[in-house]
Write a protein that holds these residues in place. Sequence first.
Motif, mmCIF file in Angstrom:
data_model
loop_
_atom_site.group_PDB
_atom_site.id
_atom_site.type_symbol
_atom_site.label_atom_id
_atom_site.label_comp_id
_atom_site.label_asym_id
_atom_site.label_seq_id
_atom_site.Cartn_x
_atom_site.Cartn_y
_atom_site.Cartn_z
ATOM 1 N N ASP A 126 18.215 7.362 -0.732
ATOM 2 C CA ASP A 126 19.241 6.626 0.030
ATOM 3 C C ASP A 126 18.636 5.355 0.625
ATOM 4 N N ILE A 127 19.481 4.465 1.054
ATOM 5 C CA ILE A 127 19.047 3.132 1.488
ATOM 6 C C ILE A 127 18.130 3.184 2.712
ATOM 7 N N GLU A 128 18.418 4.079 3.657
ATOM 8 C CA GLU A 128 17.578 4.173 4.860
ATOM 9 C C GLU A 128 16.171 4.648 4.505
ATOM 10 N N GLU A 129 16.086 5.652 3.653
ATOM 11 C CA GLU A 129 14.793 6.161 3.232
ATOM 12 C C GLU A 129 14.040 5.113 2.408
ATOM 13 N N ALA A 130 14.782 4.383 1.585
ATOM 14 C CA ALA A 130 14.177 3.327 0.767
ATOM 15 C C ALA A 130 13.602 2.222 1.654
ATOM 16 N N MET A 131 14.342 1.831 2.677
ATOM 17 C CA MET A 131 13.850 0.781 3.581
ATOM 18 C C MET A 131 12.599 1.232 4.333
ATOM 19 N N ALA A 132 12.594 2.476 4.789
ATOM 20 C CA ALA A 132 11.422 2.999 5.503
ATOM 21 C C ALA A 132 10.204 3.033 4.573
ATOM 22 N N ALA A 133 10.416 3.484 3.343
ATOM 23 C CA ALA A 133 9.318 3.528 2.372
ATOM 24 C C ALA A 133 8.831 2.121 2.042
ATOM 25 N N PHE A 134 9.768 1.197 1.889
ATOM 26 C CA PHE A 134 9.406 -0.191 1.586
ATOM 27 C C PHE A 134 8.573 -0.790 2.717
ATOM 28 N N GLU A 135 8.998 -0.580 3.959
ATOM 29 C CA GLU A 135 8.256 -1.103 5.111
ATOM 30 C C GLU A 135 6.850 -0.511 5.170
ATOM 31 N N GLU A 136 6.743 0.797 4.933
ATOM 32 C CA GLU A 136 5.431 1.440 4.918
ATOM 33 C C GLU A 136 4.562 0.836 3.810
ATOM 34 N N GLY A 137 5.158 0.622 2.652
ATOM 35 C CA GLY A 137 4.430 0.060 1.523
ATOM 36 C C GLY A 137 3.928 -1.344 1.790
ATOM 37 N N VAL A 138 4.741 -2.157 2.436
ATOM 38 C CA VAL A 138 4.331 -3.532 2.753
ATOM 39 C C VAL A 138 3.141 -3.512 3.716
ATOM 40 N N LYS A 139 3.233 -2.696 4.763
ATOM 41 C CA LYS A 139 2.130 -2.611 5.732
ATOM 42 C C LYS A 139 0.853 -2.097 5.065
ATOM 43 N N LEU A 140 1.004 -1.082 4.246
ATOM 44 C CA LEU A 140 -0.138 -0.493 3.568
ATOM 45 C C LEU A 140 -0.762 -1.472 2.574
ATOM 46 N N SER A 141 0.064 -2.197 1.856
ATOM 47 C CA SER A 141 -0.475 -3.160 0.889
ATOM 48 C C SER A 141 -1.237 -4.276 1.596
ATOM 49 N N ARG A 142 -0.782 -4.680 2.767
ATOM 50 C CA ARG A 142 -1.504 -5.708 3.535
ATOM 51 C C ARG A 142 -2.873 -5.197 3.970
ATOM 52 N N ARG A 143 -2.923 -3.939 4.418
ATOM 53 C CA ARG A 143 -4.222 -3.364 4.812
ATOM 54 C C ARG A 143 -5.158 -3.277 3.612
ATOM 55 N N CYS A 144 -4.613 -2.892 2.465
ATOM 56 C CA CYS A 144 -5.437 -2.817 1.247
ATOM 57 C C CYS A 144 -5.957 -4.200 0.868
ATOM 58 N N LEU A 145 -5.102 -5.203 0.929
ATOM 59 C CA LEU A 145 -5.525 -6.559 0.594
ATOM 60 C C LEU A 145 -6.602 -7.050 1.551
ATOM 61 N N ASP A 146 -6.465 -6.726 2.832
ATOM 62 C CA ASP A 146 -7.494 -7.106 3.809
ATOM 63 C C ASP A 146 -8.832 -6.456 3.463
ATOM 64 N N LYS A 147 -8.794 -5.159 3.096
ATOM 65 C CA LYS A 147 -10.031 -4.475 2.722
ATOM 66 C C LYS A 147 -10.636 -5.082 1.468
ATOM 67 N N LEU A 148 -9.801 -5.354 0.488
ATOM 68 C CA LEU A 148 -10.303 -5.945 -0.751
ATOM 69 C C LEU A 148 -10.893 -7.329 -0.498
ATOM 70 N N ASP A 149 -10.283 -8.084 0.414
ATOM 71 C CA ASP A 149 -10.810 -9.398 0.771
ATOM 72 C C ASP A 149 -12.192 -9.254 1.410
ATOM 73 N N LEU A 150 -12.344 -8.288 2.296
ATOM 74 C CA LEU A 150 -13.639 -8.045 2.934
ATOM 75 C C LEU A 150 -14.685 -7.643 1.896
ATOM 76 N N ILE A 151 -14.311 -6.776 0.978
ATOM 77 C CA ILE A 151 -15.234 -6.360 -0.080
ATOM 78 C C ILE A 151 -15.643 -7.559 -0.917
ATOM 79 N N SER A 152 -14.673 -8.406 -1.242
ATOM 80 C CA SER A 152 -14.950 -9.602 -2.027
ATOM 81 C C SER A 152 -15.937 -10.516 -1.306
ATOM 82 N N LYS A 153 -15.759 -10.676 -0.016
ATOM 83 C CA LYS A 153 -16.670 -11.523 0.767
ATOM 84 C C LYS A 153 -18.071 -10.942 0.792
#
Length: 81
Positions: free
Chosen positions: A31-58
Amino acid sequence: MKKNNQDQERLADQIARLEQIVEKLEDDEIDIEEAMAAFEEGVKLSRRCLDKLDLISKRVEQLVKTENGVERRPLDPEPEQ
């Protein structure tokens, strides 16, 4: 367990969680509410992953070639004055 191994496991766990979120979002029955919650979690999680990958790259970039071979430099060298 070494810190690097712990960081790597956490990154691997986060990527696995992102994959679960994608599968959930691809489900036609979500349903749309569950999809939005999952999407928001995914966006936050992907940002944390990108930050970690950036640190590893450095960290990798800190191994630089010099006239005498490879030299390891600190991640945050103090500015020269």
